[in-house]
Design a protein around this motif. Structure first.
Motif, PDB file in Angstrom:
ATOM      1  N   LEU A  35       0.852  -1.179   0.000  1.00  0.00           N
ATOM      2  CA  LEU A  35       0.000   0.000   0.000  1.00  0.00           C
ATOM      3  C   LEU A  35       0.893   1.236   0.000  1.00  0.00           C
ATOM      4  CD1 LEU A  35      -2.823  -0.656   2.599  1.00  0.00           C
ATOM      5  CD2 LEU A  35      -3.115  -0.202   0.180  1.00  0.00           C
ATOM      6  N   PRO A  36       0.543   2.306  -0.714  1.00  0.00           N
ATOM      7  CA  PRO A  36       1.324   3.548  -0.616  1.00  0.00           C
ATOM      8  C   PRO A  36       1.208   4.111   0.793  1.00  0.00           C
ATOM      9  CG  PRO A  36      -0.721   3.896  -1.839  1.00  0.00           C
ATOM     10  CD  PRO A  36      -0.590   2.422  -1.636  1.00  0.00           C
ATOM     11  N   VAL A  37       2.345   4.592   1.307  1.00  0.00           N
ATOM     12  CA  VAL A  37       2.338   5.123   2.675  1.00  0.00           C
ATOM     13  C   VAL A  37       1.689   6.493   2.663  1.00  0.00           C
ATOM     14  CG1 VAL A  37       3.776   5.797   4.598  1.00  0.00           C
ATOM     15  CG2 VAL A  37       4.397   3.823   3.227  1.00  0.00           C
ATOM     16  N   LYS A  38       0.804   6.719   3.626  1.00  0.00           N
ATOM     17  CA  LYS A  38       0.078   7.996   3.676  1.00  0.00           C
ATOM     18  C   LYS A  38       1.018   9.116   4.122  1.00  0.00           C
ATOM     19  CE  LYS A  38      -4.115   6.809   2.562  1.00  0.00           C
ATOM     20  NZ  LYS A  38      -4.762   5.758   3.335  1.00  0.00           N
ATOM     21  N   LYS A  39       0.663  10.328   3.705  1.00  0.00           N
ATOM     22  CA  LYS A  39       1.465  11.492   4.072  1.00  0.00           C
ATOM     23  C   LYS A  39       1.379  11.670   5.596  1.00  0.00           C
ATOM     24  CE  LYS A  39       2.116  16.252   2.542  1.00  0.00           C
ATOM     25  NZ  LYS A  39       1.858  16.941   3.819  1.00  0.00           N
ATOM     26  N   GLY A  40       2.516  11.933   6.222  1.00  0.00           N
ATOM     27  CA  GLY A  40       2.508  12.132   7.663  1.00  0.00           C
ATOM     28  C   GLY A  40       2.587  10.832   8.443  1.00  0.00           C
ATOM     29  N   TYR A  41       2.881   9.737   7.752  1.00  0.00           N
ATOM     30  CA  TYR A  41       3.010   8.461   8.451  1.00  0.00           C
ATOM     31  C   TYR A  41       4.218   8.511   9.382  1.00  0.00           C
ATOM     32  CZ  TYR A  41       3.342   3.482   9.238  1.00  0.00           C
ATOM     33  OH  TYR A  41       3.387   2.255   9.823  1.00  0.00           O
ATOM     34  N   ARG A  42       4.063   7.916  10.553  1.00  0.00           N
ATOM     35  CA  ARG A  42       5.157   7.964  11.525  1.00  0.00           C
ATOM     36  C   ARG A  42       5.790   6.596  11.643  1.00  0.00           C
ATOM     37  NH1 ARG A  42       1.057  10.979  14.382  1.00  0.00           N
ATOM     38  NH2 ARG A  42       0.697   9.196  15.744  1.00  0.00           N
ATOM     39  N   GLY A  43       6.925   6.419  10.990  1.00  0.00           N
ATOM     40  CA  GLY A  43       7.643   5.149  11.049  1.00  0.00           C
ATOM     41  C   GLY A  43       8.877   5.280  11.918  1.00  0.00           C
ATOM     42  N   GLU A  44       9.954   4.610  11.489  1.00  0.00           N
ATOM     43  CA  GLU A  44      11.176   4.642  12.291  1.00  0.00           C
ATOM     44  C   GLU A  44      11.827   6.021  12.250  1.00  0.00           C
ATOM     45  OE1 GLU A  44      13.710   1.466  11.073  1.00  0.00           O
ATOM     46  OE2 GLU A  44      12.780   0.185  12.578  1.00  0.00           O
ATOM     47  N   HIS A  45      12.624   6.286  13.300  1.00  0.00           N
ATOM     48  CA  HIS A  45      13.250   7.595  13.405  1.00  0.00           C
ATOM     49  C   HIS A  45      14.486   7.700  12.533  1.00  0.00           C
ATOM     50  CE1 HIS A  45      11.169   6.479  17.040  1.00  0.00           C
ATOM     51  NE2 HIS A  45      10.943   7.761  17.286  1.00  0.00           N
ATOM     52  N   ARG A  46      14.830   8.928  12.268  1.00  0.00           N
ATOM     53  CA  ARG A  46      16.083   9.188  11.564  1.00  0.00           C
ATOM     54  C   ARG A  46      16.704  10.436  12.195  1.00  0.00           C
ATOM     55  NH1 ARG A  46      14.796  11.622   6.192  1.00  0.00           N
ATOM     56  NH2 ARG A  46      14.766   9.584   5.210  1.00  0.00           N
ATOM     57  N   LEU A  47      18.044  10.403  12.361  1.00  0.00           N
ATOM     58  CA  LEU A  47      18.749  11.609  12.795  1.00  0.00           C
ATOM     59  C   LEU A  47      19.267  12.302  11.544  1.00  0.00           C
ATOM     60  CD1 LEU A  47      20.766  10.566  15.965  1.00  0.00           C
ATOM     61  CD2 LEU A  47      18.761  12.027  15.823  1.00  0.00           C
ATOM     62  N   LYS A  48      18.971  13.579  11.429  1.00  0.00           N
ATOM     63  CA  LYS A  48      19.350  14.293  10.198  1.00  0.00           C
ATOM     64  C   LYS A  48      20.795  14.780  10.275  1.00  0.00           C
ATOM     65  CE  LYS A  48      14.827  16.084   8.960  1.00  0.00           C
ATOM     66  NZ  LYS A  48      14.106  17.352   8.782  1.00  0.00           N
ATOM     67  N   LYS A  49      21.336  15.007   9.096  1.00  0.00           N
ATOM     68  CA  LYS A  49      22.683  15.581   9.021  1.00  0.00           C
ATOM     69  C   LYS A  49      22.592  16.937   8.342  1.00  0.00           C
ATOM     70  CE  LYS A  49      24.812  11.053   8.421  1.00  0.00           C
ATOM     71  NZ  LYS A  49      25.313  10.121   7.419  1.00  0.00           N
ATOM     72  N   ASP A  50      23.585  17.781   8.637  1.00  0.00           N
ATOM     73  CA  ASP A  50      23.591  19.081   7.949  1.00  0.00           C
ATOM     74  C   ASP A  50      24.414  18.971   6.675  1.00  0.00           C
ATOM     75  OD1 ASP A  50      26.132  18.976   8.824  1.00  0.00           O
ATOM     76  OD2 ASP A  50      25.950  20.578  10.323  1.00  0.00           O
ATOM     77  N   GLU A  51      24.702  20.165   6.030  1.00  0.00           N
ATOM     78  CA  GLU A  51      25.365  20.143   4.719  1.00  0.00           C
ATOM     79  C   GLU A  51      26.768  19.574   4.810  1.00  0.00           C
ATOM     80  OE1 GLU A  51      24.769  23.844   5.951  1.00  0.00           O
ATOM     81  OE2 GLU A  51      22.950  22.629   6.209  1.00  0.00           O
ATOM     82  N   LEU A  52      27.370  19.692   6.008  1.00  0.00           N
ATOM     83  CA  LEU A  52      28.741  19.221   6.158  1.00  0.00           C
ATOM     84  C   LEU A  52      28.817  17.748   6.547  1.00  0.00           C
ATOM     85  CD1 LEU A  52      30.020  22.360   8.056  1.00  0.00           C
ATOM     86  CD2 LEU A  52      30.452  21.768   5.669  1.00  0.00           C
ATOM     87  N   GLY A  53      27.668  17.131   6.686  1.00  0.00           N
ATOM     88  CA  GLY A  53      27.671  15.712   7.028  1.00  0.00           C
ATOM     89  C   GLY A  53      27.701  15.456   8.514  1.00  0.00           C
ATOM     90  N   ARG A  54      27.563  16.514   9.319  1.00  0.00           N
ATOM     91  CA  ARG A  54      27.536  16.307  10.763  1.00  0.00           C
ATOM     92  C   ARG A  54      26.096  16.129  11.213  1.00  0.00           C
ATOM     93  NH1 ARG A  54      30.217  21.892  12.321  1.00  0.00           N
ATOM     94  NH2 ARG A  54      28.287  22.478  11.303  1.00  0.00           N
ATOM     95  N   GLU A  55      25.910  15.402  12.344  1.00  0.00           N
ATOM     96  CA  GLU A  55      24.541  15.291  12.832  1.00  0.00           C
ATOM     97  C   GLU A  55      24.076  16.640  13.325  1.00  0.00           C
ATOM     98  OE1 GLU A  55      27.152  13.726  14.188  1.00  0.00           O
ATOM     99  OE2 GLU A  55      27.015  13.548  16.368  1.00  0.00           O
TER     100      GLU A  55
END
Lengths: 169, 189, 341
Positions: free
Chosen positions: A65-85
């Motif tokens: 099934l296509p995942v609905k917008k705003g679905y809350r799955g597993e977490h992710r830690l984002k990185k900035d432009e320099l590749g740092r968290e």
């Protein structure tokens, strides 16, 4: 037909005399056969997929099934432009988390623009209720919930995600 | 060859029948008695087959095994009495009396069969089994039984059916006795 | 040549066919049920789910065998076999093709009815010996149900025998004995309109309804009745013993369908005149199998369409409707036979 005794007297007695239940006492229902044939025709239409009936089953691993917008799955830690968290180890998510599944140990950041960074950032996915409050609480947009929902593990320890796992998510 | 097969079937079914009847009367648990009764009927049906009366054999199993014993089993299971609940003591006196009665019944039946003119007229029964002549096969066939039943004993047959009808009406009356019936046939109380 | 080894070959082939038909029937039931409910059904094991029955059997074999406390040991072990054997045994007198029949007994039809009627012992004894209230109730219900509907079945059968006898007298060329199942089929062969369903439509309806009740199939599956009796008579059975009950139910379905085909739908008669020799025999077997499969499909179709009867409705239908109708059928048949002959 001689089948007028098809429904037992007890049922006739319990029926309302006002005639609002007339449908189930009519000739069609008393003789069974027309009602049975109607029902059989109905299910037959389902077998042949007539009348716009269609199979609802999804062959899951192959089709999804296509995942609905705003679905809350597993977490992710984002990185900035320099590749740092992006995380600055402010403990906002850990504080707000209702199921107490986030564990952070801060250390001094080696970079100029922030004081701290997480040395350890663990989320116990078995405790997490995927409420998304960490995402809302985060002041620097460092954590978010992805649309991944079908990750399995063979033991409980594997479901405690460390920083690298969360960064690579 | 057919005679020897007849003999084998006869002795087997006879042994099974005798053992079953012994089990029927000795078991404390009525369910076992009922089940062995069915087995007994089947063994007995084999005897009818040897006597070239297949209709009797089939009807025996169908009516007694398939219907009457099912009804018996139904009642036994419905009551579901434990052995300790049946507080019926079988005294020695009663045992002796019943033994005398059964032996007496056996002698009576054996005597009746031996002196029956039909049995005496029948060909060679004592030392051999039935030959497969057309006369023998036809005597046990469906047609022959139907002719006997509806032509020769027609009146007795009809009287029996009236008797059964009366019994059915009586049974229905007895079950309805406690409950008054209103005019439209529904129960009122 | 085929006639020479048929006596030996037929029993093996027929029983082999039934035993291999049953797993396919289980799969078919699941797939058809899924289709009716707009699902897909088992389609993972093998191509299109074809090996699903195999997986089911392996699962059942390796399940733990539980014997509950307080069961009546002998009967508990005997019951599954008793449920399974009679249904398979009844197939001996059913002609599966022209000249292909294990035994053309003189009383073939009666024999088949007799043996299938013994199948109830397995169910009721299984229910009784389990030492469980639900199981006991299931067994009791099965007893009462089978007795009631056997009467309808027998009365419907009388109509068939009357019709067969009537046409037997008219067409002097027939050599069949009337009560033998082979003879009944022979009397129906030649044309589609010779089939007994056209001579006995009411009888067919009664017989088929009674067949549903005899096999404890929905809408008459009160002995099992998941909704109120958990699993009915087989509540306490597990593993292979449960599988035996399962097998018995499905074989009884196949037997009953075959019997209905034999009595009402012309048996192996395909509706046109068969060629001589081996080819004709093969076509006749094919026609028989197709008819049985159609009836089995109707079994499954009805099961997934109709809701379960209440117990008093079941008894009311049997005693107040079907038995009078069957007697009426005999009466009409007798009148028509008298007027025509």
């Amino acid at each position: 037909m001689t089948t007028s005794t098809a429904s037992p007297p007890e049922t006739q007695q319990t029926q309302a005399p006002t005639g609002e239940k007339k449908k189930s006492t009519g000739f069609k229902f008393k003789t069974y056969i027309p009602a049975v044939i109607t029902g059989l025709w109905n299910t037959f239409k389902h077998i042949l997929k007539l009348d716009g009936h269609k199979t609802f089953t999804l062959n899951y691993p192959e089709e999804k099934l296509p995942v609905k917008k705003g679905y809350r799955g597993e977490h992710r830690l984002k990185k900035d432009e320099l590749g740092r968290e992006k995380c600055v180890a402010c403990f906002m998510c850990q504080t707000v988390c209702p199921s107490v599944c986030i564990r952070i140990i801060a250390e001094e950041a080696p970079w100029e623009d922030r004081d701290k960074r997480p040395a350890v950032f663990e989320i116990d996915m078995l405790r997490c209720i995927y409420c998304g409050m960490c995402e809302e609480a985060c002041p620097c947009d460092a954590i978010e919930l992805t649309e991944t929902y079908n990750v399995v593990a063979t033991n409980r320890h594997a479901k405690v995600y460390d920083k690298d796992r969360l960064l690579s998510n | 060859m057919p005679e020897s097969i007849d003999a084998i079937v006869f002795y087997l079914s006879a042994i099974v029948a005798v053992v079953c009847s012994a089990v029927i009367v000795t078991r404390k648990n009525p369910v076992y008695s009922a089940v062995f009764m069915v087995l007994f009927f089947i063994a007995w049906a084999l005897n009818f087959l040897i006597l070239r009366a297949p209709f009797l054999a089939v009807i025996q199993v169908l009516v007694y095994g398939g219907a009457i014993m099912v009804l018996y089993l139904f009642v036994i299971m419905l009551l579901n009495l434990k052995p300790e609940e049946i507080k019926e003591e079988v005294t020695t006196q009663r045992k002796v009396l019943s033994a005398i009665a059964s032996v007496g019944l056996f002698i009576l039946l054996a005597w009746a069969i031996r002196t029956s003119p039909k049995v005496n007229d029948a060909p060679i029964l004592s030392n051999s089994f039935l030959p497969d002549t057309p006369a023998v096969t036809e005597a046990g066939s469906l047609e022959a039984i139907a002719m006997e039943l509806f032509e020769e004993h027609g009146l007795a047959f009809e009287l029996t059916s009236i008797l059964i009808l009366i019994a059915i009406i009586g049974a229905i009356y007895l079950t309805k006795k406690g409950k008054a019936l209103s005019h439209d046939g529904t129960h009122t109380g | 040549m085929p006639e020479f080894f048929l006596p030996l070959l037929t029993p093996i082939l027929v029983f082999g066919a039934i035993m291999s038909l049953v797993p396919m029937l289980v799969l078919g039931e699941r797939r058809i049920a899924a289709a009716i409910q707009d699902r897909v059904g088992p389609n993972r094991v093998g191509p299109n789910g074809l090996f699903q029955p195999l997986a089911d059997v392996v699962k059942l074999l390796f399940k733990e065998e539980i014997v509950p406390a307080g069961v009546d040991k002998w009967m508990y072990f005997l019951a599954p076999a008793l449920a399974f054997l009679p249904a398979a045994f009844a197939f001996t007198t059913i002609p599966v093709g022209r000249g292909v029949q294990i035994a053309d007994l003189n009383m073939g039809v009666l024999f088949a009815i007799t043996v299938t009627s013994l199948g109830v012992y397995g169910i009721s004894l299984g229910g009784w010996s389990s030492n469980n209230k639900f199981a006991l109730l299931g067994g009791l219900r099965s007893n009462a149900q089978v007795i009631s509907y056997e009467i309808c079945m027998g009365l419907a059968l009388i109509g068939v025998l009357m019709v067969s006898n009537f046409f037997y007298d008219v067409e002097a060329g027939q050599t069949a004995a009337v009560v033998s199942s082979g003879g009944i089929v022979e009397l129906q062969s030649g044309s589609i309109f010779n089939w007994n369903i056209f001579k006995q439509p009411l009888g067919f309806l009664i017989f088929y309804i009674a067949a549903f009740a005899e096999n404890n199939r929905l809408p008459f599956d009160l002995p099992e009745c998941e909704a109120e009796l958990v699993g009915g008579f087989h509540t306490e059975y597990s593993s292979m013993k449960f599988a035996m009950f399962f097998l018995g139910e499905y074989i009884a379905m196949v037997t009953m369908s075959a019997l209905t085909v034999t009595l009402y739908l012309g048996g192996w008669d395909p509706g046109f005149s068969l060629p001589e020799g081996f080819l004709g025999t093969l076509i006749s077997i094919g026609a028989f199998v197709v008819k049985v499969l159609i009836l089995l499909f109707i079994y499954i179709w009805v099961r997934w369409t109709l809701p379960r009867f209440r117990y008093d409705q079941l008894m009311g239908l049997g005693w107040k409707v079907l038995i009078p109708l069957a007697l009426f059928n005999i009466f009409i048949t007798a009148v028509v036979c008298l007027l025509m002959g």
